[in-house]
Design a protein around this motif. Structure first.
Motif, PDB file in Angstrom:
ATOM      1  N   LEU A 158      77.268  32.864  54.078  1.00 14.74           N
ATOM      2  CA  LEU A 158      77.821  34.072  53.906  1.00 14.74           C
ATOM      3  C   LEU A 158      78.032  34.613  52.470  1.00 14.74           C
ATOM      4  CD1 LEU A 158      80.174  34.001  57.134  1.00 14.74           C
ATOM      5  CD2 LEU A 158      78.193  35.462  56.917  1.00 14.74           C
ATOM      6  N   VAL A 159      78.767  33.750  51.933  1.00 13.76           N
ATOM      7  CA  VAL A 159      79.561  34.157  50.569  1.00 13.76           C
ATOM      8  C   VAL A 159      78.416  34.086  49.532  1.00 13.76           C
ATOM      9  CG1 VAL A 159      81.252  33.546  48.993  1.00 13.76           C
ATOM     10  CG2 VAL A 159      81.834  33.550  51.312  1.00 13.76           C
ATOM     11  N   GLY A 160      77.446  32.950  49.606  1.00 15.05           N
ATOM     12  CA  GLY A 160      76.552  32.699  48.455  1.00 15.05           C
ATOM     13  C   GLY A 160      75.527  33.854  48.676  1.00 15.05           C
ATOM     14  N   ARG A 161      74.891  34.099  49.962  1.00 16.02           N
ATOM     15  CA  ARG A 161      73.831  35.169  49.595  1.00 16.02           C
ATOM     16  C   ARG A 161      74.454  36.729  49.199  1.00 16.02           C
ATOM     17  NH1 ARG A 161      70.566  34.095  55.423  1.00 16.02           N
ATOM     18  NH2 ARG A 161      69.904  32.042  54.666  1.00 16.02           N
ATOM     19  N   PHE A 162      75.745  36.702  49.779  1.00 15.06           N
ATOM     20  CA  PHE A 162      76.391  38.221  49.197  1.00 15.06           C
ATOM     21  C   PHE A 162      76.567  38.070  47.639  1.00 15.06           C
ATOM     22  CE2 PHE A 162      80.430  40.189  47.610  1.00 15.06           C
ATOM     23  CZ  PHE A 162      79.979  41.374  47.949  1.00 15.06           C
ATOM     24  N   ALA A 163      76.991  36.904  47.083  1.00 14.21           N
ATOM     25  CA  ALA A 163      77.150  36.841  45.653  1.00 14.21           C
ATOM     26  C   ALA A 163      75.731  36.731  45.035  1.00 14.21           C
ATOM     27  CB  ALA A 163      77.742  35.406  45.349  1.00 14.21           C
ATOM     28  N   ALA A 164      74.822  36.184  45.301  1.00 15.40           N
ATOM     29  CA  ALA A 164      73.534  36.093  44.687  1.00 15.40           C
ATOM     30  C   ALA A 164      72.961  37.760  44.659  1.00 15.40           C
ATOM     31  CB  ALA A 164      72.395  35.365  45.512  1.00 15.40           C
ATOM     32  N   VAL A 165      73.384  38.481  45.476  1.00 14.47           N
ATOM     33  CA  VAL A 165      72.940  39.980  45.293  1.00 14.47           C
ATOM     34  C   VAL A 165      73.609  40.896  44.568  1.00 14.47           C
ATOM     35  CG1 VAL A 165      72.328  42.271  46.737  1.00 14.47           C
ATOM     36  CG2 VAL A 165      71.602  39.941  47.431  1.00 14.47           C
ATOM     37  N   HIS A 166      75.056  40.606  44.801  1.00  9.17           N
ATOM     38  CA  HIS A 166      75.911  41.525  43.988  1.00  9.17           C
ATOM     39  C   HIS A 166      76.643  41.072  42.935  1.00  9.17           C
ATOM     40  CE1 HIS A 166      75.735  43.002  48.292  1.00  9.17           C
ATOM     41  NE2 HIS A 166      76.357  44.112  47.681  1.00  9.17           N
ATOM     42  N   LEU A 167      76.987  39.948  42.437  1.00  7.25           N
ATOM     43  CA  LEU A 167      77.487  39.490  41.419  1.00  7.25           C
ATOM     44  C   LEU A 167      76.783  39.887  39.988  1.00  7.25           C
ATOM     45  CD1 LEU A 167      78.970  36.057  41.841  1.00  7.25           C
ATOM     46  CD2 LEU A 167      80.085  38.026  41.703  1.00  7.25           C
ATOM     47  N   ALA A 168      75.704  40.246  39.906  1.00  7.87           N
ATOM     48  CA  ALA A 168      74.937  40.503  38.701  1.00  7.87           C
ATOM     49  C   ALA A 168      75.187  42.057  38.280  1.00  7.87           C
ATOM     50  CB  ALA A 168      73.437  40.784  38.903  1.00  7.87           C
ATOM     51  N   SER A 169      75.663  42.807  39.220  1.00  5.03           N
ATOM     52  CA  SER A 169      76.386  44.233  38.869  1.00  5.03           C
ATOM     53  C   SER A 169      77.712  44.306  38.784  1.00  5.03           C
ATOM     54  CB  SER A 169      75.751  45.354  39.893  1.00  5.03           C
ATOM     55  OG  SER A 169      76.323  45.075  41.261  1.00  5.03           O
ATOM     56  N   MET A 170      78.493  43.198  38.787  1.00  2.00           N
ATOM     57  CA  MET A 170      80.146  43.126  38.683  1.00  2.00           C
ATOM     58  C   MET A 170      80.634  43.281  37.294  1.00  2.00           C
ATOM     59  SD  MET A 170      81.546  40.967  41.710  1.00  2.00           S
ATOM     60  CE  MET A 170      81.279  41.033  43.425  1.00  2.00           C
TER      61      MET A 170
END
Length: 88
Positions: free
Chosen positions: A27-39
């Protein structure tokens, strides 16, 4: 001088995918892989604090069927992760 934001992003992605339970890793890992690059830095700092929350609390917030679960300082992150995975 502070750490480079890219190093922090990579570290946060790794930590998000290695929570300790398979459910949270996904749950957290897949979300992070997609969204952290733009944070940006403020959102990244809040996500890093989110990662420091205990496993039982995160699991309750992310998987609780009742509305209002995760009503904490991390409510926006919880809602975003739940929406990303179709849980909201």
């Amino acid at each position: 001088m502070g750490e480079d934001i890219e190093v922090r992003r990579r570290r946060a992605v790794w930590r998000a995918g290695h929570r300790g339970t398979k459910e949270l890793d996904l749950l957290v890992g897949r979300f992070a892989a997609v969204h952290l690059a733009s944070m940006g830095e403020p959102d990244l700092a809040r996500f890093e604090a989110f990662l420091a929350v205990s496993e039982p609390e995160l699991q309750a917030w992310l998987l609780a069927p009742e509305p209002g679960a995760g009503e904490t300082e991390f409510a926006e992150i919880v809602t975003a992760i739940r929406k990303y995975h179709g849980l909201a």
